[in-house]
Design a protein around this motif. Structure first.
Motif, PDB file in Angstrom:
ATOM      1  N   VAL A 175       0.858  -1.183   0.000  1.00 43.83           N
ATOM      2  CA  VAL A 175       0.000   0.000   0.000  1.00 43.83           C
ATOM      3  C   VAL A 175       0.891   1.229   0.000  1.00 43.83           C
ATOM      4  O   VAL A 175       1.930   1.253   0.644  1.00 43.83           O
ATOM      5  CB  VAL A 175      -0.971   0.013   1.205  1.00 43.83           C
ATOM      6  CG1 VAL A 175      -0.227   0.080   2.533  1.00 43.83           C
ATOM      7  CG2 VAL A 175      -1.967   1.163   1.091  1.00 43.83           C
ATOM      8  N   GLY A 176       0.474   2.235  -0.763  1.00 43.14           N
ATOM      9  CA  GLY A 176       1.241   3.476  -0.817  1.00 43.14           C
ATOM     10  C   GLY A 176       0.673   4.512   0.129  1.00 43.14           C
ATOM     11  O   GLY A 176      -0.532   4.579   0.341  1.00 43.14           O
ATOM     12  N   THR A 177       1.557   5.318   0.703  1.00 45.73           N
ATOM     13  CA  THR A 177       1.131   6.437   1.531  1.00 45.73           C
ATOM     14  C   THR A 177       1.972   7.659   1.210  1.00 45.73           C
ATOM     15  O   THR A 177       3.157   7.532   0.893  1.00 45.73           O
ATOM     16  CB  THR A 177       1.207   6.127   3.038  1.00 45.73           C
ATOM     17  OG1 THR A 177       0.660   7.223   3.774  1.00 45.73           O
ATOM     18  CG2 THR A 177       2.633   5.860   3.500  1.00 45.73           C
ATOM     19  N   SER A 214      -6.215  10.863   3.234  1.00 48.73           N
ATOM     20  CA  SER A 214      -6.802   9.913   2.285  1.00 48.73           C
ATOM     21  C   SER A 214      -5.911   8.686   2.090  1.00 48.73           C
ATOM     22  O   SER A 214      -6.402   7.574   1.961  1.00 48.73           O
ATOM     23  CB  SER A 214      -7.115  10.580   0.949  1.00 48.73           C
ATOM     24  OG  SER A 214      -5.948  10.977   0.290  1.00 48.73           O
ATOM     25  N   SER A 215      -4.589   8.882   2.095  1.00 50.86           N
ATOM     26  CA  SER A 215      -3.710   7.723   1.922  1.00 50.86           C
ATOM     27  C   SER A 215      -3.759   6.809   3.148  1.00 50.86           C
ATOM     28  O   SER A 215      -3.594   5.600   3.028  1.00 50.86           O
ATOM     29  CB  SER A 215      -2.271   8.140   1.606  1.00 50.86           C
ATOM     30  OG  SER A 215      -1.607   8.650   2.739  1.00 50.86           O
ATOM     31  N   LEU A 216      -4.008   7.385   4.324  1.00 42.87           N
ATOM     32  CA  LEU A 216      -4.136   6.550   5.521  1.00 42.87           C
ATOM     33  C   LEU A 216      -5.405   5.708   5.482  1.00 42.87           C
ATOM     34  O   LEU A 216      -5.456   4.633   6.083  1.00 42.87           O
ATOM     35  CB  LEU A 216      -4.066   7.393   6.787  1.00 42.87           C
ATOM     36  CG  LEU A 216      -2.680   7.972   7.090  1.00 42.87           C
ATOM     37  CD1 LEU A 216      -2.720   8.833   8.343  1.00 42.87           C
ATOM     38  CD2 LEU A 216      -1.619   6.888   7.217  1.00 42.87           C
ATOM     39  N   LEU A 217      -6.420   6.159   4.749  1.00 41.81           N
ATOM     40  CA  LEU A 217      -7.604   5.316   4.550  1.00 41.81           C
ATOM     41  C   LEU A 217      -7.250   4.088   3.717  1.00 41.81           C
ATOM     42  O   LEU A 217      -7.744   2.987   3.968  1.00 41.81           O
ATOM     43  CB  LEU A 217      -8.725   6.118   3.888  1.00 41.81           C
ATOM     44  CG  LEU A 217      -9.358   7.215   4.732  1.00 41.81           C
ATOM     45  CD1 LEU A 217     -10.317   8.048   3.889  1.00 41.81           C
ATOM     46  CD2 LEU A 217     -10.067   6.627   5.941  1.00 41.81           C
ATOM     47  N   GLN A 273      -0.053  16.750 -10.382  1.00 44.32           N
ATOM     48  CA  GLN A 273       0.083  17.033  -8.959  1.00 44.32           C
ATOM     49  C   GLN A 273      -1.046  16.361  -8.190  1.00 44.32           C
ATOM     50  O   GLN A 273      -1.714  16.975  -7.389  1.00 44.32           O
ATOM     51  CB  GLN A 273       0.081  18.547  -8.726  1.00 44.32           C
ATOM     52  CG  GLN A 273       1.220  19.276  -9.391  1.00 44.32           C
ATOM     53  CD  GLN A 273       2.591  18.847  -8.869  1.00 44.32           C
ATOM     54  OE1 GLN A 273       2.775  18.670  -7.664  1.00 44.32           O
ATOM     55  NE2 GLN A 273       3.537  18.657  -9.766  1.00 44.32           N
ATOM     56  N   ASP A 274      -1.282  15.078  -8.465  1.00 43.02           N
ATOM     57  CA  ASP A 274      -2.382  14.383  -7.804  1.00 43.02           C
ATOM     58  C   ASP A 274      -1.949  13.687  -6.525  1.00 43.02           C
ATOM     59  O   ASP A 274      -2.710  12.998  -5.898  1.00 43.02           O
ATOM     60  CB  ASP A 274      -3.059  13.394  -8.752  1.00 43.02           C
ATOM     61  CG  ASP A 274      -2.100  12.360  -9.323  1.00 43.02           C
ATOM     62  OD1 ASP A 274      -0.904  12.433  -9.020  1.00 43.02           O
ATOM     63  OD2 ASP A 274      -2.560  11.503 -10.077  1.00 43.02           O
ATOM     64  N   SER A 275      -0.713  13.876  -6.138  1.00 42.35           N
ATOM     65  CA  SER A 275      -0.249  13.346  -4.867  1.00 42.35           C
ATOM     66  C   SER A 275       0.599  14.410  -4.195  1.00 42.35           C
ATOM     67  O   SER A 275       1.026  15.372  -4.805  1.00 42.35           O
ATOM     68  CB  SER A 275       0.553  12.055  -5.079  1.00 42.35           C
ATOM     69  OG  SER A 275       1.678  12.314  -5.880  1.00 42.35           O
ATOM     70  N   HIS A 335     -11.812   3.842  -2.330  1.00 38.61           N
ATOM     71  CA  HIS A 335     -12.471   5.139  -2.392  1.00 38.61           C
ATOM     72  C   HIS A 335     -12.071   5.936  -1.154  1.00 38.61           C
ATOM     73  O   HIS A 335     -12.578   5.703  -0.061  1.00 38.61           O
ATOM     74  CB  HIS A 335     -13.984   4.974  -2.465  1.00 38.61           C
ATOM     75  CG  HIS A 335     -14.718   6.232  -2.709  1.00 38.61           C
ATOM     76  ND1 HIS A 335     -14.749   6.832  -3.950  1.00 38.61           N
ATOM     77  CD2 HIS A 335     -15.398   7.038  -1.874  1.00 38.61           C
ATOM     78  CE1 HIS A 335     -15.448   7.946  -3.869  1.00 38.61           C
ATOM     79  NE2 HIS A 335     -15.844   8.101  -2.622  1.00 38.61           N
ATOM     80  N   THR A 336     -11.125   6.871  -1.336  1.00 41.33           N
ATOM     81  CA  THR A 336     -10.603   7.644  -0.217  1.00 41.33           C
ATOM     82  C   THR A 336     -10.961   9.119  -0.305  1.00 41.33           C
ATOM     83  O   THR A 336     -10.874   9.830   0.688  1.00 41.33           O
ATOM     84  CB  THR A 336      -9.073   7.509  -0.106  1.00 41.33           C
ATOM     85  OG1 THR A 336      -8.475   7.994  -1.317  1.00 41.33           O
ATOM     86  CG2 THR A 336      -8.653   6.076   0.152  1.00 41.33           C
ATOM     87  N   VAL A 337     -11.313   9.600  -1.495  1.00 39.19           N
ATOM     88  CA  VAL A 337     -11.737  10.988  -1.679  1.00 39.19           C
ATOM     89  C   VAL A 337     -12.923  11.019  -2.616  1.00 39.19           C
ATOM     90  O   VAL A 337     -13.077  10.157  -3.471  1.00 39.19           O
ATOM     91  CB  VAL A 337     -10.607  11.880  -2.249  1.00 39.19           C
ATOM     92  CG1 VAL A 337      -9.467  12.028  -1.278  1.00 39.19           C
ATOM     93  CG2 VAL A 337     -10.105  11.381  -3.579  1.00 39.19           C
ATOM     94  N   ASN A 338     -13.765  12.027  -2.453  1.00 41.91           N
ATOM     95  CA  ASN A 338     -14.936  12.179  -3.326  1.00 41.91           C
ATOM     96  C   ASN A 338     -14.548  12.820  -4.629  1.00 41.91           C
ATOM     97  O   ASN A 338     -13.653  13.531  -4.784  1.00 41.91           O
ATOM     98  CB  ASN A 338     -16.012  13.016  -2.632  1.00 41.91           C
ATOM     99  CG  ASN A 338     -16.573  12.276  -1.436  1.00 41.91           C
ATOM    100  OD1 ASN A 338     -16.680  11.066  -1.447  1.00 41.91           O
ATOM    101  ND2 ASN A 338     -16.922  13.022  -0.405  1.00 41.91           N
TER     102      ASN A 338
END
Length: 146
Positions: free
Chosen positions: A9-11, A16-19, A54-56, A143-146
């Protein structure tokens, strides 16, 4: 359903990454699998500026990446995972995750959905979409962000 022995898993340290870490940790506990938490970093500002999307979160230097991994490990431990490893790699999130998946021989890669529905993600690609295309193992997009 196949058994998963190694789950990556990536963080990037974001909420959201912690989800995604949480979902991966729950799966690792259920399958009695090893959880490998990975984080990418850029070695300098010039490398970071070369990326078009820049999505991360942009992480400069491995100190910040290691701090993110520590927080990710602490979060994952709450869900009963018996075996947790961490891996930090330079490069884009996609490059780093693919290197970690291949190095550890992962059976499953878990990523959040950040960027997948953005305009930039649709035009240039997103981390979840790109790893799904490149990975030789199963990919779960949480699904971590809307």
């Amino acid at each position: 359903m196949s058994d998963y022995n190694k789950i990556v898993v990536g963080t990037d340290g974001s909420k959201s990454s912690l989800l995604a870490v949480e979902r991966a940790a729950k799966m690792a506990a259920a399958f009695d699998a090893t959880l490998i938490i990975g984080c990418a970093y850029y070695e300098n500002k010039e490398e970071a500026s070369k990326t078009l999307r820049q999505d991360s979160v942009t992480i400069l230097g491995d100190d910040k990446a290691k701090a993110n991994l520590s927080a990710g490990r602490e979060h994952a431990e709450k869900f009963g995972v018996k075996s947790i490893e961490t891996a930090v790699r330079p490069g884009t999130p996609v490059q780093a995750l693919m290197a970690i998946v291949n190095e550890f021989g992962a059976d499953l890669l878990v990523v959040g959905n950040r960027g997948i529905n953005s305009l930039t993600g649709r035009l240039l690609g997103s981390v979840p979409a790109d790893v799904a295309r490149q990975s030789d193992c199963d990919v779960m997009i949480v699904h971590t962000v809307n």
